[in-house]
Enzyme design. Structure first.
Site, PDB file in Angstrom:
ATOM      1  CD  GLU A  90       2.482  -4.904   1.946  1.00 40.91           C
ATOM      2  OE1 GLU A  90       0.931  -4.995   2.081  1.00 40.91           O
ATOM      3  OE2 GLU A  90       2.919  -5.291   1.243  1.00 40.91           O
ATOM      4  CE  LYS A  95      -2.125  -1.955  -0.628  1.00 44.75           C
ATOM      5  NZ  LYS A  95      -1.550  -3.260  -0.925  1.00 44.75           N
ATOM      6  CB  CYS A 149       2.062  -3.956  -1.465  1.00 40.13           C
ATOM      7  SG  CYS A 149       1.792  -5.383  -2.402  1.00 40.13           S
TER       8      CYS A 149
END
Length: 529
Positions: free
Chosen positions: A288, A349, A399
């Site tokens: 990320e 995301k 994440c």
């Protein structure tokens, strides 16, 4: 007039001992999720400690003597458990965010107190319903505990970090993952905990107790055998994919420098540039925000050189990078490059982190007190396609998105397009060299158990690892070391797990219905007495 005692309840305990027991049980619940292990391992889950600590709470709850005291004791337990689980949020807010230490402590405690209120409400309702039969009491307690876990995991965008089921990745309840997921495992643990809290030595002389124990053991054996056959084939050959070679990059860019233009940014750009050029694997994954700048902020040709490098040959790349612009909005994204002549693959995301990636209404004053770069991302769609490469369908998540199995499950509705490999790209360097790393690894392991698909993890500081479809870690880089993990992963295809089937269609509604149905049943029984 005092309320009637609960089924299996010991004599009421009103002294300070009950508060100390609730506090100790909550801290033990936190420790069960990440107990210090041998060889420098910071966090190993202990399934038996999770059940024992919850059983201690159940015993204290039974002896509380009333709904109000029971709720307060459970609130203390949950606050200790949750604060002891995600205490490392203090590091992100104080060390890296610049928030004053007292305010950071209050923020962590405030979050734990708020989330703990769900468990307090569940315990108050348990005492209000007051089941007299011990079996009914165990079922009602487990159902209400399930509702509290679901509320914590979904309301206000959800923060289910440290749910009780994550302590069972290596325990006997892991056989339930493919059927019920992490919340179902937590339900079973709560049922066992209340049963243990109500256990008496005299039960050993009762045939009914032995019959019940035999049924539980037989049910577990059947589930374990079924899971083994689903994974190993049991005579019928399981779907086999050729192993895919991997290069998982762990840049270990110091978090306090990561977004600094004079130190961390050039360090990251140079290191990842060199590693992406030298990588020799079929799939290369960088974590990320490995590239910590928006594309237009990069030197001319930087991203084009990467696209050209992976636009030919026999290698594909998944690269963490923010996309968009400061004026029109930006996303926390993954770019994919493969030599197939198509446009670059993109994943944005979907489940953003409150305060870190989006600002909840009325809380800008709080985020303005901290120094958080790129703190207000746009949200991606829920069900985004996978990267098709080398016969695999590789589904990235970013994440703590892998904390929400019900959202990852949306990709499994069609078995023909469901992922064969999952890939987590993370940077939890915000939380320092703490048990957060190992807690997150356990989360990824449980997703692998639920969907019976391998999960590869590329992170900035750890845990960069490969998890097979059985939930076992096959390869791992040491945390907080710069390096490249070279490994192989074997994708899984074919039928999806029962959990993947129902959660992809119904979300968590069946578990909500189960919990609410049991609560309604207990209420009706209570009205008849």
């Amino acid at each position: 007039m005092a309320p009637p005692r609960l089924a299996g309840a010991p004599a009421p305990c009103r002294g300070p001992l009950s508060w100390l027991l609730a506090l100790a049980a909550g801290l033990a619940q936190a420790a069960s999720l990440a107990w210090p292990g041998p060889g420098g391992m910071k966090g190993q889950p202990l399934w038996w400690l999770q059940i024992l600590s919850l059983a201690l709470l159940a015993r204290v709850l039974l002896a509380a003597g009333g709904a109000r005291r029971g709720a307060l004791l459970s609130w203390l337990f949950a606050t200790a458990w949750l604060a002891g689980t995600f205490w490392w949020l203090f590091i992100s807010m104080h060390t890296y965010g610049g928030l004053a230490a007292p305010l950071a402590v209050l923020a962590v405690l405030g979050l734990a107190v708020f989330l703990g209120s769900y468990y307090a409400a569940a315990s108050a309702l348990f005492w209000t319903l007051r089941p007299y039969n011990r079996s009914s009491a165990a079922i009602v307690f487990a159902a209400l505990w399930l509702l509290a876990e679901l509320a914590r995991g979904q309301w206000w965008t959800g923060f289910p970090w440290g749910a009780g089921g994550y302590a069972h990745t290596d325990g006997p309840l892991a056989v339930l993952a493919r059927w019920l997921g992490v919340y179902g495992m937590g339900l079973a643990a709560a049922l066992l905990a209340m049963g243990l809290a109500q256990w008496r030595r005299a039960d050993l002389r009762r045939p009914r107790w032995w019959a019940g124990a035999a049924v539980l053991v037989l049910a577990w054996a059947c589930l374990a055998a079924q899971r083994h056959c689903a994974i190993e084939g049991c005579g019928a050959p399981a779907p086999q994919h050729a192993p895919l070679s991997l290069a998982l990059l762990q840049g270990n860019i110091p978090q306090d420098e990561k977004f600094q233009p004079g130190s961390g940014v050039p360090m990251a750009l140079q290191w990842y540039h060199d590693q992406l050029r030298a990588a020799d694997a079929a799939l290369v994954v960088a974590p990320e925000t490995a590239i910590p700048l928006l594309p237009q902020q990069l030197a001319p040709g930087y991203l084009d050189a990467i696209a050209e490098r992976y636009g030919k040959g026999a290698q594909a790349l998944l690269l963490g990078i923010p996309l968009g612009s400061l004026e029109q909005g930006y996303t926390n994204s993954v770019l994919g490059f493969a030599p197939d002549g198509r446009r670059p693959y993109r994943y944005d995301k979907h489940h953003l982190v409150p305060f870190g990636e989006f600002i909840p209404p009325f809380f800008r004053w709080f985020t303005d007190m901290m120094n958080i770069p790129l703190g207000d991302f746009d949200r991606g769609a829920l069900d985004q396609p996978s990267l098709a490469w080398a016969g695999e369908r590789i589904a990235p998540n970013i994440c703590y998105e892998d904390l929400f199995g019900e959202e990852l499950g949306a990709r499994f509705r069609d078995p023909q397009s469901s992922p064969t490999i999952m890939a987590n790209l993370s940077n939890i360097g915000w939380f320092g060299d703490t048990v957060a790393i190992d807690q997150h690894l356990a989360i990824s392991r449980l997703r692998a158990l639920e969907f019976e698909r391998p999960m590869v993890r590329a992170t900035n500081t750890g845990a960069t690892a490969v998890i097979d479809h059985r939930g076992r870690v096959s390869h791992r880089l040491p945390s907080y070391q710069r390096g490249v993990l070279h490994a192989r992963v074997q994708g899984r295809d074919g039928a999806v797990t029962p959990y993947a089937w129902w959660v992809s269609r119904l979300g968590l509604a069946p578990l909500w219905a189960l919990g609410l149905g049991v609560a309604a049943w207990a209420w009706l029984l209570r009205r008849k007495t």
